[in-house]
Scaffold this motif. Structure first.
Motif, mmCIF file in Angstrom:
data_model
loop_
_atom_site.group_PDB
_atom_site.id
_atom_site.type_symbol
_atom_site.label_atom_id
_atom_site.label_comp_id
_atom_site.label_asym_id
_atom_site.label_seq_id
_atom_site.Cartn_x
_atom_site.Cartn_y
_atom_site.Cartn_z
ATOM 1 N N GLU A 294 46.682 90.485 -7.772
ATOM 2 C CA GLU A 294 45.566 90.806 -6.862
ATOM 3 C C GLU A 294 45.702 92.240 -6.319
ATOM 4 O O GLU A 294 44.715 92.976 -6.229
ATOM 5 N N GLU B 56 42.096 80.873 3.910
ATOM 6 C CA GLU B 56 42.520 82.175 4.453
ATOM 7 C C GLU B 56 41.346 82.913 5.100
ATOM 8 O O GLU B 56 41.532 83.681 6.044
ATOM 9 N N LEU C 120 36.034 88.963 6.329
ATOM 10 C CA LEU C 120 36.076 89.184 4.882
ATOM 11 C C LEU C 120 37.490 88.878 4.396
ATOM 12 O O LEU C 120 38.445 89.496 4.850
ATOM 13 N N GLU D 205 34.742 96.447 4.105
ATOM 14 C CA GLU D 205 34.889 95.659 5.337
ATOM 15 C C GLU D 205 34.488 96.411 6.607
ATOM 16 O O GLU D 205 35.109 97.404 6.998
ATOM 17 N N LYS E 231 43.070 95.324 -6.815
ATOM 18 C CA LYS E 231 42.518 96.115 -5.699
ATOM 19 C C LYS E 231 42.807 97.609 -5.894
ATOM 20 O O LYS E 231 42.040 98.465 -5.456
ATOM 21 N N LEU F 280 40.417 100.111 3.863
ATOM 22 C CA LEU F 280 40.952 99.405 2.691
ATOM 23 C C LEU F 280 40.575 100.162 1.424
ATOM 24 O O LEU F 280 39.678 101.004 1.460
ATOM 25 N N ARG F 281 41.181 99.764 0.293
ATOM 26 C CA ARG F 281 40.933 100.405 -1.015
ATOM 27 C C ARG F 281 40.992 101.923 -0.807
ATOM 28 O O ARG F 281 40.014 102.647 -1.088
ATOM 29 N N HIS G 17 34.667 88.950 -2.606
ATOM 30 C CA HIS G 17 35.350 88.374 -1.444
ATOM 31 C C HIS G 17 34.453 87.331 -0.792
ATOM 32 O O HIS G 17 33.236 87.320 -1.013
ATOM 33 N N VAL H 124 49.190 89.084 6.078
ATOM 34 C CA VAL H 124 48.699 89.985 5.032
ATOM 35 C C VAL H 124 49.821 90.975 4.695
ATOM 36 O O VAL H 124 50.206 91.786 5.528
ATOM 37 N N GLY I 150 39.831 86.522 1.015
ATOM 38 C CA GLY I 150 39.741 85.769 -0.229
ATOM 39 C C GLY I 150 39.250 86.713 -1.304
ATOM 40 O O GLY I 150 38.264 87.431 -1.095
ATOM 41 N N THR I 151 39.948 86.756 -2.423
ATOM 42 C CA THR I 151 39.591 87.721 -3.471
ATOM 43 C C THR I 151 39.617 87.033 -4.832
ATOM 44 O O THR I 151 40.556 86.304 -5.132
ATOM 45 N N VAL J 88 47.629 98.849 -1.037
ATOM 46 C CA VAL J 88 46.942 97.593 -1.342
ATOM 47 C C VAL J 88 47.712 96.407 -0.784
ATOM 48 O O VAL J 88 48.930 96.453 -0.657
ATOM 49 N N GLY J 89 46.982 95.330 -0.484
ATOM 50 C CA GLY J 89 47.647 94.143 0.042
ATOM 51 C C GLY J 89 46.787 92.918 -0.157
ATOM 52 O O GLY J 89 45.728 92.970 -0.798
ATOM 53 N N GLY J 90 47.219 91.817 0.423
ATOM 54 C CA GLY J 90 46.444 90.585 0.299
ATOM 55 C C GLY J 90 46.970 89.532 1.266
ATOM 56 O O GLY J 90 48.117 89.586 1.723
ATOM 57 N N GLY J 91 46.106 88.588 1.558
ATOM 58 C CA GLY J 91 46.443 87.535 2.521
ATOM 59 C C GLY J 91 47.309 86.453 1.878
ATOM 60 O O GLY J 91 46.967 85.927 0.826
ATOM 61 N N ALA K 247 42.286 89.408 8.697
ATOM 62 C CA ALA K 247 41.973 89.874 7.338
ATOM 63 C C ALA K 247 42.988 90.894 6.867
ATOM 64 O O ALA K 247 43.198 91.078 5.660
HETATM 65 C C1 ISJ Z 1 44.322 93.826 2.426
HETATM 66 C C2 ISJ Z 1 43.287 94.142 1.643
HETATM 67 O O1 ISJ Z 1 42.086 93.476 1.667
HETATM 68 C C3 ISJ Z 1 41.848 92.418 2.591
HETATM 69 C C4 ISJ Z 1 42.423 91.169 2.094
HETATM 70 C C5 ISJ Z 1 41.694 90.319 1.298
HETATM 71 C C6 ISJ Z 1 42.364 89.090 0.672
HETATM 72 O O2 ISJ Z 1 43.497 88.803 1.032
HETATM 73 O O3 ISJ Z 1 41.785 88.453 -0.202
HETATM 74 C C7 ISJ Z 1 40.341 90.546 1.050
HETATM 75 C C8 ISJ Z 1 39.686 91.541 1.699
HETATM 76 C C9 ISJ Z 1 40.341 92.317 2.761
HETATM 77 O O4 ISJ Z 1 40.107 91.726 3.996
HETATM 78 C C10 ISJ Z 1 43.336 95.300 0.718
HETATM 79 O O5 ISJ Z 1 42.317 95.596 0.096
HETATM 80 O O6 ISJ Z 1 44.389 95.954 0.623
#
Ligand code: ISJ
Length: 356
Positions: free
Chosen positions: A340, A204, A183, A168, A344, A310-311, A238, A121, A185-186, A324-327, A266
């Motif tokens: 993404e 993921e 949690l 989360e 977020k 998060l957020r 999600h 992530v 996937g976005t 902010v980040g993502g998987g 996550a």
């Molecule tokens: C890392 C974040 O969110 C996480 C990552 C997600 C994803 O990669 O889809 C979804 C929900 C959270 O577990 C974030 O909001 O910054």
């Protein structure tokens, strides 16, 4: 208490540089504020005392903790039916910021292809200048964002203000019963359309379910895993799986379950150590409390609720820093991952909108 007075009292507390924690649990219209009467940051290494906690991503007994017995508590209510639909807040992104994030995602994909890393992530922060900090306005907007999340605003003179609206749960615990969730996937559904989840998101999210259930095996005597379903968080959706059960009596401390869970894939990745190392070496900034955890610890016989932070954003008098980040998996597309993070970021931008 009437909401204007409630917000004014919190502002006065902030101006006196005294800590506070304001929060609302998901689907609750009650907002509670713990106003602390001294600047203490107690150690609560065993998580046995009741109070408010804010822990960093790099958690190693270095959480901030404010004990409940040193507070004045005030409450107010929001009218959840008055929550208005969000409109997109325009965002100025520097081309270099986009390029840097996409390069980080690209490097993650390459590392996943060539090493044991399966998911990582990645994240970034975004600094936004504020003309001034209108805390009362921030509080009103934050607590009327949407109902399905844990909303909080924390202040301690050593941490500045942190606030967020997180979907989360890290852990809910009462005696030996616990509940957590996977949690990940976005998607951003258009006009309420049903989300069609692809291989990337299912994959993921499965890493998270697998890691959580494996890590809990050692300390739980019963574990139940729900079906996976779509879970809304503002304008995003999600994938979510609920995991609940009973902790072995001998391992039933809150601390042992937090240590078994945090950091989950996550917000970190899998395998955990490889992902953590990748983040430390490549992300290029300190996440601080983003992707740490935040919440309220209650006595054993009541429900403790800790959430993944998060957020969220950090607020200083003239600056907001949004995180902010993502998987990332081998199926990620760098440009879509950047978008993404922009999506977020909208959650906290909604709060700041009138100040921008
Ligand atoms: C890392 C974040 O969110 C996480 C990552 C997600 C994803 O990669 O889809 C979804 C929900 C959270 O577990 C974030 O909001 O910054």
């Amino acid at each position: 208490m009437e909401i204007d007075l409630f917000c004014q009292k919190i502002k006065e507390h902030y101006e006196s540089k005294l800590p506070f924690m304001v929060f609302a649990h998901p689907e609750s219209n009650e907002i509670t504020a713990y106003l602390f009467t001294s600047k203490i940051n107690s150690r609560n290494d065993n998580f046995e005392q009741a109070g408010a906690i804010l822990a960093p991503f790099d958690f190693a007994d270095n959480a901030y903790f404010l004990p409940i017995d040193q507070t004045t508590t005030i409450t107010t209510h929001v009218d959840l039916s008055s929550i208005h639909p969000m409109t997109e807040v325009p965002l100025n992104e520097d081309f270099l910021e986009k390029q840097a994030y996409e390069a980080l995602v690209q490097k993650s994909i390459k590392t996943i292809q060539n090493t044991p890393l399966k998911k990582v992530v990645t994240s970034r922060k975004k600094e936004i200048d504020l003309p001034f900090l209108d805390l009362e306005n921030v509080l009103k907007r934050l607590f009327s964002l949407y109902a399905s999340v844990f909303t909080y605003c924390w202040y301690h003179p050593e941490t500045d203000i942190w606030c967020g609206a997180t979907p989360e749960i890290l852990v809910k615990k009462k005696d030996t019963s616990f509940a957590t969730m996977a949690l990940a996937g976005t998607k951003k559904p258009q006009n309420g359309m049903v989300v069609d989840w692809g291989h990337k998101e299912k994959n993921e999210q499965k890493y998270v379910v697998d890691a959580i259930s494996k890590n809990l095996e050692k300390i739980t005597s019963v574990i139940k895993i729900s079906k996976t379903y779509s879970h809304p968080a503002g304008t995003l959706v999600h994938l979510r799986t609920d995991i609940e059960g009973v902790i072995k009596k001998s391992r039933s401390s809150l601390k042992s379950i937090v240590n078994a869970l945090h950091p989950t894939p996550a917000i970190c990745g899998t395998p955990k150590e490889v992902a953590k190392q990748f983040i430390d070496n490549n992300e290029g900034y300190d996440r601080e409390f983003y992707t740490g955890f935040v919440g309220i610890i209650r006595p054993e016989s009541e429900t403790t609720s800790l959430y993944v932070n998060l957020r969220c954003m950090r607020l200083q008098p003239k600056k907001a820093t949004l995180y902010v980040g993502g998987g990332i998996t081998e199926d990620s597309n760098p440009e879509l991952e950047f978008i993404e993070t922009q999506n977020k970021m909208q959650t906290m931008l909604q709060v700041l909108h009138p100040l921008l």
